[in-house]
Design a protein around this motif. Structure first.
Motif, PDB file in Angstrom:
ATOM      1  N   VAL A 196       7.638   6.613   5.889  1.00 30.78           N
ATOM      2  CA  VAL A 196       7.460   7.872   5.168  1.00 30.78           C
ATOM      3  C   VAL A 196       5.988   8.266   5.126  1.00 30.78           C
ATOM      4  N   ARG A 197       5.112   7.303   4.820  1.00 28.27           N
ATOM      5  CA  ARG A 197       3.683   7.592   4.765  1.00 28.27           C
ATOM      6  C   ARG A 197       3.165   8.058   6.120  1.00 28.27           C
ATOM      7  N   ASN A 198       3.636   7.417   7.177  1.00 27.02           N
ATOM      8  CA  ASN A 198       3.205   7.784   8.517  1.00 27.02           C
ATOM      9  C   ASN A 198       3.597   9.223   8.846  1.00 27.02           C
ATOM     10  N   ILE A 199       4.815   9.599   8.473  1.00 27.10           N
ATOM     11  CA  ILE A 199       5.262  10.965   8.721  1.00 27.10           C
ATOM     12  C   ILE A 199       4.451  11.961   7.897  1.00 27.10           C
ATOM     13  N   GLN A 200       4.222  11.642   6.629  1.00 27.33           N
ATOM     14  CA  GLN A 200       3.450  12.534   5.770  1.00 27.33           C
ATOM     15  C   GLN A 200       2.047  12.764   6.305  1.00 27.33           C
ATOM     16  N   ASN A 201       1.484  11.738   6.916  1.00 27.15           N
ATOM     17  CA  ASN A 201       0.101  11.815   7.395  1.00 27.15           C
ATOM     18  C   ASN A 201      -0.028  12.394   8.798  1.00 27.15           C
ATOM     19  N   ASN A 202       1.107  12.667   9.451  1.00 31.35           N
ATOM     20  CA  ASN A 202       1.045  13.088  10.846  1.00 31.35           C
ATOM     21  C   ASN A 202       1.823  14.366  11.147  1.00 31.35           C
ATOM     22  N   THR A 203       1.942  15.224  10.154  1.00 32.05           N
ATOM     23  CA  THR A 203       2.616  16.496  10.411  1.00 32.05           C
ATOM     24  C   THR A 203       2.089  17.578   9.477  1.00 32.05           C
ATOM     25  N   ARG A 204       2.131  18.812   9.967  1.00 34.53           N
ATOM     26  CA  ARG A 204       1.805  19.971   9.127  1.00 34.53           C
ATOM     27  C   ARG A 204       3.064  20.515   8.457  1.00 34.53           C
ATOM     28  N   ILE A 205       4.222  20.014   8.861  1.00 35.42           N
ATOM     29  CA  ILE A 205       5.492  20.457   8.305  1.00 35.42           C
ATOM     30  C   ILE A 205       5.656  19.875   6.900  1.00 35.42           C
ATOM     31  N   PRO A 206       6.090  20.652   5.927  1.00 36.28           N
ATOM     32  CA  PRO A 206       6.331  20.099   4.592  1.00 36.28           C
ATOM     33  C   PRO A 206       7.313  18.924   4.650  1.00 36.28           C
ATOM     34  N   VAL A 207       7.037  17.889   3.852  1.00 34.51           N
ATOM     35  CA  VAL A 207       7.857  16.675   3.818  1.00 34.51           C
ATOM     36  C   VAL A 207       8.481  16.556   2.437  1.00 34.51           C
ATOM     37  N   MET A 208       9.812  16.420   2.395  1.00 37.05           N
ATOM     38  CA  MET A 208      10.527  16.233   1.139  1.00 37.05           C
ATOM     39  C   MET A 208      11.071  14.810   1.093  1.00 37.05           C
ATOM     40  N   GLY A 209      10.793  14.103   0.012  1.00 38.42           N
ATOM     41  CA  GLY A 209      11.326  12.750  -0.090  1.00 38.42           C
ATOM     42  C   GLY A 209      10.439  11.872  -0.939  1.00 38.42           C
ATOM     43  N   HIS A 210      10.579  10.588  -0.752  1.00 41.50           N
ATOM     44  CA  HIS A 210       9.794   9.630  -1.519  1.00 41.50           C
ATOM     45  C   HIS A 210       9.397   8.475  -0.614  1.00 41.50           C
ATOM     46  N   ALA A 211       8.242   7.879  -0.906  1.00 41.07           N
ATOM     47  CA  ALA A 211       7.779   6.747  -0.115  1.00 41.07           C
ATOM     48  C   ALA A 211       8.173   5.424  -0.758  1.00 41.07           C
ATOM     49  N   ASP A 212       8.321   5.396  -2.064  1.00 45.78           N
ATOM     50  CA  ASP A 212       8.678   4.164  -2.781  1.00 45.78           C
ATOM     51  C   ASP A 212       9.769   4.454  -3.792  1.00 45.78           C
ATOM     52  N   GLY A 213      10.517   3.404  -4.143  1.00 46.10           N
ATOM     53  CA  GLY A 213      11.492   3.498  -5.218  1.00 46.10           C
ATOM     54  C   GLY A 213      11.162   2.481  -6.288  1.00 46.10           C
ATOM     55  N   LEU A 214      10.068   2.698  -6.983  1.00 46.88           N
ATOM     56  CA  LEU A 214       9.639   1.767  -8.040  1.00 46.88           C
ATOM     57  C   LEU A 214      10.251   2.199  -9.363  1.00 46.88           C
ATOM     58  N   CYS A 215      11.483   1.778  -9.588  1.00 45.22           N
ATOM     59  CA  CYS A 215      12.219   2.153 -10.795  1.00 45.22           C
ATOM     60  C   CYS A 215      12.016   1.098 -11.880  1.00 45.22           C
ATOM     61  N   THR A 216      11.923   1.569 -13.112  1.00 44.41           N
ATOM     62  CA  THR A 216      11.594   0.692 -14.240  1.00 44.41           C
ATOM     63  C   THR A 216      12.642   0.792 -15.341  1.00 44.41           C
ATOM     64  N   ILE A 217      12.899  -0.348 -15.996  1.00 49.91           N
ATOM     65  CA  ILE A 217      13.717  -0.366 -17.211  1.00 49.91           C
ATOM     66  C   ILE A 217      12.843  -0.831 -18.366  1.00 49.91           C
ATOM     67  N   TYR A 218      12.864  -0.083 -19.453  1.00 47.51           N
ATOM     68  CA  TYR A 218      12.120  -0.464 -20.652  1.00 47.51           C
ATOM     69  C   TYR A 218      13.101  -0.836 -21.749  1.00 47.51           C
ATOM     70  N   LEU A 219      12.972  -2.060 -22.277  1.00 52.32           N
ATOM     71  CA  LEU A 219      13.789  -2.508 -23.401  1.00 52.32           C
ATOM     72  C   LEU A 219      13.017  -2.219 -24.680  1.00 52.32           C
ATOM     73  N   ASP A 220      13.442  -1.182 -25.381  1.00 53.46           N
ATOM     74  CA  ASP A 220      12.774  -0.747 -26.606  1.00 53.46           C
ATOM     75  C   ASP A 220      13.057  -1.730 -27.738  1.00 53.46           C
ATOM     76  N   GLU A 221      12.312  -1.618 -28.809  1.00 54.54           N
ATOM     77  CA  GLU A 221      12.453  -2.573 -29.919  1.00 54.54           C
ATOM     78  C   GLU A 221      13.831  -2.522 -30.570  1.00 54.54           C
ATOM     79  N   THR A 222      14.579  -1.411 -30.404  1.00 51.76           N
ATOM     80  CA  THR A 222      15.926  -1.327 -30.990  1.00 51.76           C
ATOM     81  C   THR A 222      17.011  -1.609 -29.953  1.00 51.76           C
ATOM     82  N   ALA A 223      16.651  -2.130 -28.804  1.00 48.43           N
ATOM     83  CA  ALA A 223      17.624  -2.347 -27.729  1.00 48.43           C
ATOM     84  C   ALA A 223      18.740  -3.284 -28.153  1.00 48.43           C
TER      85      ALA A 223
END
Length: 438
Positions: A196-223
Motif C-alpha cells: 500500500v505504501r509503495n502504491i501511495q508513493n508511486n502514483t498521482r492517482i488518488p488512493v483509497m484504503g489503509h496501510a495498517d490495521g492497528l485496532c485497539t481494545i480498551y478495557l475501561d474501569e467499569t468493564a
C-alpha cells in the motif's frame, strides 16, 4: 498493454452511462449463473493455486466460502441502486431548476489485491456504475483466469460493454496503470503495508484504503469481566491476519489485579502471545496456577510493539490511568481503523466514541464487526482510514459521488446577468424530487 486496458475501460464507462441501471442488476445475476455452472472447473484450478502457493486463504472450496462468494453477488444485486437519487433540488427562478444527484464515483477504478481476486468486487463495480480494473495475484492466477472467463460469459448476456470490468495479473501492468491518471481516477489497494505504501508513493492517482490495521481494545474501569474476555478473544483470534483483528489491548490500571489476569489467562489458553508493558507484565504473577505457556508466550513489550500489525496470534498490552489517557494513546498509536471500548459507563461510551479519531469506534463489540458484509453493504472493496469521501468499509455508497444538472424552461433561457442588485433575485425554493425529471 496497460494503457489499452485503461483506455478501453474508460470508453466502456462512457458507453454504460446510457444503459438503464436495471441492466447492471441483470448482469450480476447472469454472472452468478455462469459461476455456478463453472464451479467444478474453477475449484479444480483453485486447488492448483493452493498447492503451488501453500496459502490456505486462497481456498474457495473451504467451508462456505464458495457459497458466500455467490451470495455476496446476489446481495449486491438486491441492494438499492446507489445512483440516480436526488440529494438536492431547488427552483432558482421561474422555470430554472437545479438538481444534485448521485452518479458513479469514477470513470475507472483499479483494485489491487495481491493474493486473491474477489467476484464481489466486480459486483460492486457493476452495481455502482463504475468501470473497474482488478488485480488478483500470481498466487491465484489459475483461479482468476477462470473467474474472469465466467464473468465475461455472464456479461455477454447483457448490453453492458464487455470491458466494463477487466482483470490484470502482472506487476508490470500495475506499474503502468499507476501512471495512467488520464484514464484511472482511483486506486484501491488491498494487501501488505509495504504494498500500500509503495502504491501511495508511486502514483498521482488518488488512493483509497489503509496501510495498517492497528485496532485497539480498551478495557475501561467499569468493564464487565465476561464481556471483556469474549470481546478480546474474538477480536484477536477469530481471524488474526485480518485488518480488523485487535493488535493492542489497553487496560485501565484499576483492573490490573482482577479483570486483566482473567483476560490474560483466556488469551494464553487460546495460544495468544502477549507483549506486555511493566505493569501488565507484573500483574501476571497473580495467576494461580500459572498457565503452562506463561514463560514461552509472554515477553516485555518494546517501542515497536504498539506500532506493529502482528497479523498473528500476538497482542501488545499496556495500562493507563484514565480514559483520557487511553484515548490519547489510541490516537497516537492506532491506524485509525477500528477501536473498541469495553465499559458499563455511558459517560465513558460518549467520550470514547467521540474522542477516538478512527473510522470505527465500537462499544462492547468485537473489532471484527468492521466489515462491509457485516454492516449490510453486501460486500466491500476495502476499508478506508482516510477522511476524504469514504471512511470505514467501502461499499456501494462509497463508490458514488454526485453531479449537478440545471435546466431552464424559459423561452429565452436564463443568464446570470439578469440577477443582482436592482434586478431579479434568486428564489431558492426547495423542490420535492427523488429523481431528476429529465
Amino acid at each position: 498493454m496497460a494503457s489499452d486496458i485503461a483506455k478501453t475501460a474508460k470508453i466502456a464507462f462512457e458507453q454504460a452511462q446510457l444503459i438503464p441501471s436495471t441492466e447492471r442488476i441483470a448482469a450480476l445475476h447472469a454472472i452468478k449463473a455462469e459461476l455456478s455452472s463453472q464451479k467444478e472447473q474453477i475449484l479444480d484450478a483453485n486447488k492448483k493455486d493452493i498447492q503451488a502457493a501453500q496459502i490456505e486463504r486462497l481456498d474457495l472450496g473451504k467451508g462456505d466460502k464458495w457459497d458466500s462468494m455467490l451470495q455476496g453477488i446476489v446481495d449486491v444485486a438486491a441492494l438499492p441502486d446507489p445512483t440516480g437519487n436526488v440529494t438536492y433540488a431547488s427552483e432558482l427562478d421561474d422555470e430554472l431548476e437545479l438538481y444534485a444527484f448521485r452518479v458513479p464515483l469514477v470513470s475507472c477504478w483499479s483494485s489491487l489485491r495481491p493474493a486473491r481476486s474477489r467476484c464481489e468486487h466486480r459486483g460492486l463495480g457493476y452495481k455502482s456504475g463504475n468501470a473497474a480494473i482488478l488485480k488478483g495475484g500470481k498466487e491465484s492466477n489459475n483461479t482468476t483466469q477462470l473467474l474472469s472467463k465466467a464473468i465475461s460469459a455472464g456479461l455477454a448476456r447483457t448490453s453492458l460493454p464487455e470491458a466494463y470490468v477487466q482483470t490484470i495479473q502482472t506487476r508490470a501492468e500495475v506499474s503502468s496503470l499507476l501512471g495512467l491518471d488520464q484514464y484511472i481516477d482511483l486506486v484501491i489497494p488491498r494487501g501488505s503495508n509495504s504494498l500500500v505504501r509503495n502504491i501511495q508513493n508511486n502514483t498521482r492517482i488518488p488512493v483509497m484504503g489503509h496501510a495498517d490495521g492497528l485496532c485497539t481494545i480498551y478495557l475501561d474501569e467499569t468493564a464487565d469481566l465476561e464481556k471483556a474476555v469474549r470481546i478480546v478473544i474474538d477480536s484477536k483470534t477469530d481471524y488474526p491476519s485480518a485488518c480488523n483483528a485487535a493488535e493492542t489491548l489497553i487496560i485501565h490500571e484499576s483492573l490490573l489485579n482482577n479483570v486483566w489476569p482473567s483476560v490474560a489467562k483466556a488469551l494464553l489458553a487460546a495460544d495468544v502471545k502477549l507483549q506486555c508493558d511493566p505493569r501488565t507484565l507484573a500483574s501476571l504473577g497473580s495467576i494461580s496456577p500459572p498457565p503452562n505457556n506463561l514463560q514461552s508466550h509472554v515477553r516485555p513489550s518494546d517501542d515497536a510493539s504498539f506500532s506493529t500489525e502482528h497479523l498473528s496470534l500476538t497482542i501488545s498490552v499496556t495500562s493507563v490511568p484514565s480514559l483520557q489517557s487511553a484515548i490519547q494513546f489510541i490516537n497516537s498509536h492506532s491506524s485509525h481503523h477500528t477501536d473498541c471500548i469495553v465499559t458499563e459507563s455511558d459517560a465513558a461510551i460518549s467520550a470514547f466514541c467521540r474522542g477516538v479519531d478512527s473510522a470505527g469506534t465500537f462499544v462492547n463489540a468485537s473489532t471484527r464487526f468492521a466489515d462491509g458484509f457485516r454492516y449490510g453493504f453486501g460486500t466491500e472493496v476495502g476499508i478506508s482510514t482516510g477522511r476524504i469521501h469514504a471512511r470505514g468499509p467501502v461499499g456501494l455508497e462509497g463508490l458514488v459521488t454526485y453531479k449537478y444538472m440545471m435546466r431552464s424552461k424559459g423561452k429565452q433561457g436564463h443568464i446570470v446577468g439578469e440577477f443582482g442588485v436592482g434586478k431579479k433575485q434568486y428564489k431558492h425554493n426547495p423542490i420535492a424530487a427523488t429523481t431528476v425529471p429529465f
